[in-house]
Structure formats: structure tokens, C-alpha cells
Write an enzyme that holds these catalytic residues in place. Structure first.
Site, PDB file in Angstrom:
ATOM      1  N   SER A 279     -11.302   8.500 -12.023  1.00  0.00           N
ATOM      2  CA  SER A 279     -10.251   8.491 -13.008  1.00  0.00           C
ATOM      3  C   SER A 279     -10.561   7.371 -14.265  1.00  0.00           C
ATOM      4  O   SER A 279     -11.717   7.089 -14.125  1.00  0.00           O
ATOM      5  CB  SER A 279      -8.873   8.179 -12.568  1.00  0.00           C
ATOM      6  OG  SER A 279      -8.970   6.864 -12.036  1.00  0.00           O
ATOM      7  N   LYS A 280      -9.847   7.435 -15.264  1.00  0.00           N
ATOM      8  CA  LYS A 280      -9.913   6.398 -16.237  1.00  0.00           C
ATOM      9  C   LYS A 280     -10.447   4.862 -15.867  1.00  0.00           C
ATOM     10  O   LYS A 280     -11.522   4.428 -16.557  1.00  0.00           O
ATOM     11  CB  LYS A 280      -9.004   6.483 -17.390  1.00  0.00           C
ATOM     12  CG  LYS A 280      -9.085   7.787 -18.132  1.00  0.00           C
ATOM     13  CD  LYS A 280      -7.847   7.429 -18.943  1.00  0.00           C
ATOM     14  CE  LYS A 280      -7.375   8.799 -19.973  1.00  0.00           C
ATOM     15  NZ  LYS A 280      -6.135   9.025 -20.005  1.00  0.00           N
TER      16      LYS A 280
END
Ligand code: GLU
Length: 469
Positions: free
Chosen positions: A238-239
Site C-alpha cells: 500500500s501507499k
């Protein structure tokens, strides 16, 4: 065996991220490897989450990566007539039915089923009622009550799902929208897709899809569910783990072939080979070698691979990728021999194109950006004579080929008795403003005579000026 047809079916609710690009890559490579076709389908039935910007971002990223699609893009939102026709088939053959149970009622059924120790399921209340379409009705698929559904997955092996565990799932919502499982199956059947590669977050959907294929009398495609890409802490990527969008890597100066090479290794292997050109991948990629364990995204590895691809790519092929970064900085760069020469001097020392563009600065500006510490350390009065002599000699030379420079430097060193090591840094600083640059001779040869002489003389003036030493 018929021609291989694969597809990439993104939902356009954001940019193309690393995980999605990897799934697309597997499908694209397999189609290319098998000399088959690769179809692009945009799954935009969710009108709230789907946006035109996302669609464009996906196209842009795929184009940048060089993953050309052979068919499509098809948009699910333009295919409702087809879903209707297939729904009718299932209704007419008694394999699907209208259901008017309210969502509260279904919720209660689920709760009860769980309390009784089972799976949360719809209890089939409307299954045998023979209801017709009405305002709030949904269409449900009549799942088999007994037996098992088998998924022969090329990545995960055989997975057996007990049909008892599945309920009569909805295939059309009350607003007329087909559900994901239904639309995907209709699309995959009508587009002739025979190889479905996707993330294993979809594996629980697959038995439902298999049931639909059977109900529609269609042969099953080959399924392959690849494990999700993980971050360094082994949670789903994820980010938090760094840039997620493919085009962010483009903007950070990565080459598409390096990104492809890195992505493919997150779930596929060929012995312990790490570096692949795209052509090599096409010839070597096979779904048999897709891995069962999740790949861990490692930005440092991607960076190292990018440096290797920059090294391995000829200057004229790097040029179109580097140009936008040079232009961004306002340099008057154009494609052609000068740019190719510039790149040749920088490509062994640049990990990204951003780095390369930064290092190329002195080739494109009139006056180099002098680093004050470098000037102070290396442009001192005791070097004036050497620089002057060198400038004179080079000025007289016909051109500044490496041999001619070597000769000129040799003569200056001999006359002055100074060692090359003492001259190199002052010359480097005079020409580039910095203490780090490509090799002196290749750099001067690339920069050309006029600019070299101008810079040597400007450096001499700088030393002589009151701000100089
Ligand atoms: N649209 C789905 C997604 O973005 C993919 C569906 C599929 O590959 O079957 O996850």
C-alpha cells in the site's frame, strides 16, 4: 489448442498501481509468448467509483509500459444489452430467479445461519416461488445444493469448494446492475478469453464464476490466481510502502523496461536470472513458472535494476525517455547526436533518468553552476598557468578527439611537471562546476571545442577576479 486469449480487466477507480500492472503484465506476456491476443476491458459498472480520469490514467500507464492491447478497450458500461440477454437465458432455463427479499430479511437469514454454526447465507426463500420481475427484485443464481466445485488453478493447484457453502448469489441488483461475478463471466465468455490470470483476492469469487460457466454451457478458461504483492513488512502493498502508481515511477526517472523487469520478478522466475529484456521475457515467460509465494516489493532492488537497464540501453533508445526531464529543467535539448553523446558519457553513472538529467546540466547551460566549495578547493592561482596552457593547446587543435586531448594534456604535464591527478579536478570544476562528472576526455569531446575553451578561460578569469583566490 485454440489461440490463447488473455485479458486485463481493471476497475477504473484510481491510477494503475504496481499490483495491477503486474497482473496486466502476466496476461500480456503470456499472450505475446503464445502468439495470442491480449484484451483490455474496463470494469466500470460501479458508476460511483469509476471515473474517466482513472480510465485515462490506466491507458497512459499501460502505454508507457508498452503493453499494447490487441482488442478493446471494452467498457462494461456499454454492454448492458449483453448482460440482459444472458440473464434472460438463465431465467428462462430455470437457473436463476427473481427474489424480493429485503436486505434486512437477508441480513437476518445470514445471522441465523451463523448462529446455527454455518456460513452466512441466503436461505433460498424465493428459489421455488417463480416470481416475476418487480420494482425491488434482484436476480439470484440457483446454486447447486450438493456436490463440489473444483478450481484447477495453474498457480495454486486444485482447490475444492463445497457447494453447500455457497448460496444463491445475486447476479443482477435491483437497480438493474449486473454483479461483478456475472458480468465478468459474460464478458470472458463473449470475448473468447481462455486464460484468466488475476490476483488471488478474487479466488473466492471463482467457484461462483465456474458455476455460471457451467450454467451457460461454456468451457472453463484456465485460471491462475497470483499472490498479492507485499510490502517489506509482509502486509499487502500500500501507499505506506512507497509510490504505488506506475506513472510515479516514470516521473521519478525509471525506464518502462526496468519496471516491467522488476514487476515480473514479483511472482515469476526463470532460474535465478534477474535481468531480462522485454524480448527475453516474451520468449521465456510461461504461466507454469508463476510462483505460489507472495513477492515482496523492494524499492532498492527496483532502483538497482533501473540502473542496469539504463546501462544496457543504447543512448539513442534512452534519448526519448530522457528528453522530457531535460526539457522540464528548461534545457534546450533535442534529439540527435549531441544528446546521444551526452547520454553515452552519463549512462554508466546514473541510477535514474532524473539523476541523469541533473548530471547533464553542464552540457546545456552557458555557464556551469559552480559549486563554491569545489571552486575554493580546486580553482587556485597555482593552476592558472596550466589551465592557460591547456586552453591554448586545445584551441589550436583541429578537433577535441580523445587522442588529441591526450596529446595536449601530455604536453602540458611535461612542460609544467605537474601530475595529471593535480590537473584533473581543476579542469573538471572549470568545465562542470562540480567535482563529480564523467571522465574528462569523453566529457570534453562531447561538450566540444568552443564551449570547453570558453569554460577554461572563464575559470581562469574567476581565479583572477577579486572573488577568486
Ligand atoms: N475488475 C477486477 C479488479 O480490478 C478484476 C476482475 C478480474 O480480473 O476478474 O480487481
Amino acid at each position: 489448442m485454440s489461440q490463447t486469449v488473455t485479458r486485463f480487466a481493471p476497475s477504473p477507480s484510481g491510477y494503475l498501481h504496481i499490483g495491477g500492472a503486474r497482473t496486466a503484465l502476466f496476461s500480456w506476456l503470456y499472450a505475446r509468448h503464445m502468439k495470442g491476443r491480449f484484451v483490455l476491458r474496463i470494469e466500470d459498472t460501479d458508476a460511483v467509483r469509476s471515473t474517466r480520469e482513472s480510465v485515462d490514467a490506466i491507458f497512459e500507464a499501460l502505454n508507457w509500459l508498452g503493453m499494447a492491447w490487441d482488442e478493446g478497450p471494452f467498457f462494461q458500461s456499454e454492454r448492458f444489452h449483453l448482460y440482459e440477454a444472458f440473464l434472460k437465458k438463465l431465467i428462462d432455463s430455470g437457473q436463476a430467479y427473481y427474489c424480493t427479499c429485503s436486505s434486512e430479511k437477508v441480513e437476518l437469514m445470514r445471522k441465523r445461519a451463523m448462529e446455527a454454526g454455518g456460513k452466512p447465507k441466503y436461505d433460498g426463500s424465493c428459489r421455488e416461488k417463480g416470481l416475476s420481475k418487480s420494482k425491488d427484485s434482484v436476480i439470484r443464481f440457483k446454486s447447486p445444493l450438493l456436490g463440489a466445485t473444483v478450481l484447477e488453478d495453474v498457480v495454486k493447484g486444485r482447490i475444492v469448494f463445497q457447494n453447500q457453502e455457497m448460496d444463491d448469489f445475486i447476479i443482477q441488483r435491483s437497480d438493474g446492475m449486473p454483479t461483478y461475478n456475472f458480468a465478468v463471466v459474460v464478458d470472458d465468455i463473449t470475448m473468447g478469453i481462455n486464460t484468466v490470470l488475476r490476483g488471488d483476492d478474487h479466488v473466492m469469487n471463482t467457484p461462483k464464476q465456474i458455476l455460471l460457466y457451467k450454467a451457460l454451457d461454456s468451457p472453463l478458461p484456465t485460471f491462475g490466481h497470483v499472490p498479492m504483492v507485499l510490502g517489506h513488512d509482509r502486509t499487502r502493498l500500500s501507499k505506506r510502502h512507497g509510490a504505488m502508481s506506475v506513472t510515479a515511477y516514470r516521473d521519478m526517472g525509471y525506464l518502462p523496461q526496468a519496471v516491467l523487469n522488476y514487476l515480473v520478478r514479483l511472482g515469476w522466475s526463470y532460474g535465478d536470472q534477474e535481468f531480462f529484456t522485454v524480448d527475453e521475457l516474451i520468449s521465456k515467460f510461461d504461466i507454469k513458472n508463476l510462483g505460489r509465494s507472495a513477492g515482496v516489493f523492494n524499492p532498492e532492488k527496483l532502483l538497482a535494476l533501473n540502473a542496469e537497464h539504463i546501462k544496457a540501453t543504447p543512448p539513442e533508445k534512452l534519448a526519448p525517455h530522457l528528453l522530457p526531464f531535460l526539457k522540464q529543467r528548461g534545457y534546450p535539448a533535442e534529439k540527435g547526436q549531441y544528446l546521444n553523446n551526452v547520454i553515452a558519457t552519463l549512462k554508466l553513472r546514473s541510477k535514474t533518468l532524473v539523476e541523469m538529467a541533473e548530471s547533464a546540466s553542464f552540457y546545456y547551460v552557458d555557464k556551469p553552476d559552480y559549486d563554491s566549495k569545489a571552486v575554493k578547493t580546486f580553482l587556485k592561482a597555482d593552476i592558472i598557468e596550466v589551465l592557460e596552457m591547456l586552453a591554448d593547446k586545445l584551441e589550436q587543435a583541429e578537433d577535441l578527439s580523445v587522442e588529441i586531448q591526450e596529446k595536449a594534456f601530455g604536453e602540458v604535464l611535461e612542460t609544467t611537471g605537474i601530475k595529471f591527478g593535480k590537473v584533473a579536478q581543476p579542469v573538471r570544476v572549470a568545465i562542470t562546476g562540480k567535482t563529480v562528472s564523467p571522465g574528462i576526455f569523453e566529457m570534453i569531446e562531447t561538450l566540444g571545442k568552443d564551449r570547453t575553451i570558453l569554460r577554461l578561460r572563464a575559470a581562469i578569469d574567476l581565479i583572477k577576479s577579486p572573488q577568486g583566490e
